[in-house]
Design an enzyme around this catalytic site. Structure first.
Site: not given
Lengths: 324, 324
Positions: B128, B170, B197
């Site tokens: 992330s 994401h 993800e």
């Protein structure tokens, strides 16, 4: 005579403010001479959906608005209903469930009459479900997501007013990149066309080419899979698909795309008159400055001030304007 | 010696089941010899985030896990903290706020030490925020949506472990096509990389090329804007952007992409041993059938049955398997 325009609207077109998309439809249908047939078959709403479009199209200057609503395949063989299409100068298909629309009219004389209307130059418009049905291959339903996955969406037969294509709508708003990419990966003979809300892809025949023009608030995304490398024929279950080498075109308002050659129609940017005037003035100042320097007729302080003023005019963006 | 691997993880990597991505990281870091430095600076959580990764990496066989947590630019000049990076065989940057991470370590000796570790072959991984920071240009924050719009996202400087690129994460789950397209439209020198993800883009140097390999559940999307036509330098306010001619590659697990030539590394599909055995058996049956027909030695009923059996073996998909 060229075929009529197709207006492929991505849903949720503005009905209360500028009404840019619907205004364009009424104008293309003949304005004060427009006789518009509204087909609300996809909708689960009753007469109220027709009342809205009736009020809208009359408000925008149409002469006549009629509701033409086959609700069964039997209706779609009804000669009186079909005759209504014969008199229209513009046809508008509402949103709703595109699978209902295709199940009721697909392969019927009613669908045939729509093709004939298109052939003789009538404008055929549709929003949301009414947009999807226009392509040869129709997204029936499917899930959201950016990544294409096996089985994430289903395809049914559309009307085929736009050949070799698959149209998706609410494209930006409902995150539908993945499902359109899945379809063109499985079917690289199709061009994928995703239309945002309050936006229309208007397709017309120009010099033997099909040219798509974008009108409205959002954009039209085009996926050209002609050179795709994919594993769509062997991907298992719901696994993500390989889709390498897809050419993507995102086209906002005013852009044109040649569907026949699959290339952008490059245009000079539309000049903003105010901006043009500013640039012209700054140009004049700079020329004056050049003359002053050449003639050695101004003091350095005067020249500096003049140069700064000219610079500011050409360089400073207007409040919230474009970066330069 | 080639530089170390980069592992760019799209967030929400599986921590409880197969742990495919994290397992790969520990193995690449040296398995039972792995000394892993966890950098939790991006996270607003306390020691608990380190405890999770500590437990995970030890469970997956790492010899040693240490937390290296600069919380200020002063910390990022601390020699003891930096020395920890010198001993690591793998570095893992957690999720959180990438702008905090870049604001704390960008341009400091700590960031320098990360580059040195990468240069001497250490694996640098991040999930992330820890993924975003690895590219030269970093998505700071921005809104969702499929359509690229002016000003929808902001760019800051990343660490630049991966050059000439911008990484988003994401990607499938948070509808980030639009913002990555906005960035590559404004900066066509960059390659846009969107990672889903529980998925990693693993970049390593092979024969002088940078090769990206995909591991995990989702896909990695690559936008190559080398031939883009765009109006990004003149689009006003938050209007949708023209982005025509972007080449798109969606790459699921196992696919490889040459970042140096910007092309898919085409591979023979990995054969499923069970499927291969079935195909071989069906082939033997068909050869027998051909011999029987040639010898005229079987009755039509026998031939029909045999043909049907052979067909079924090659044609019927396994339950929920790939279409054929």
């Amino acid at each position: 005579m060229p075929t009529g325009r197709l207006m492929i609207i991505g849903g949720a077109e503005d009905k209360l403010r500028k009404r840019r998309v619907l205004r364009e439809f009424v104008a293309a249908s003949g304005g004060p001479e427009a006789r518009i047939a509204v087909i609300p078959t996809a909708s689960s709403l009753g007469e109220e959906i027709v009342e809205v479009y009736d009020a809208l199209f009359r408000r925008l200057g149409a002469a006549e608005v009629v509701s033409v609503r086959p609700e069964s395949r039997e209706d779609a063989h009804d000669e009186d209903l079909i005759a209504q299409l014969g008199k229209a100068t513009g046809v508008f298909m509402t949103g709703g469930n595109q699978l209902k629309l295709s199940a009721v009219i697909g392969g019927t004389p009613f669908a045939e009459a729509l093709h004939e209307a298109h052939e003789r130059g009538v404008v055929i418009a549709g929003t949301s479900a009414g947009a999807s049905i226009q392509s040869s291959h129709m997204v029936a339903f499917g899930g959201p997501g950016s990544t294409p996955k096996q089985r994430m969406t289903q395809v049914a037969a559309g009307l085929g007013l736009l050949r070799s294509s698959v149209i998706d709508q609410h494209f930006d708003q409902r995150n539908r990149y993945g499902r359109l990419l899945m379809i063109v990966s499985q079917s690289p003979s199709l061009l994928g066309i995703g239309v945002d809300e309050d936006t229309a892809a208007i397709v017309e025949e120009i010099d033997g080419h099909e040219v798509l023009r974008v009108v409205g608030k959002g954009a039209v995304a085009i996926f050209d899979p002609a050179r795709i490398v994919t594993n769509a024929y062997e991907a298992k279950r719901s696994s993500p698909l390989l889709a390498s080498g897809v050419t993507l075109h995102v086209l906002p308002h005013g852009q044109r795309f040649d569907l026949t050659t699959r290339t952008l129609v490059q245009q000079a940017p539309e000049p903003d008159p105010e901006e043009l005037a500013e640039i012209a003035e700054a140009g004049r100042d700079l020329r004056q400055l050049a003359r002053d320097i050449a003639a050695d007729s101004a003091s350095p302080a005067v020249l500096r001030r003049r140069l700064a003023r000219a610079r500011q005019k050409t360089v400073t963006p207007p409040q919230d304007g474009a970066p330069r």
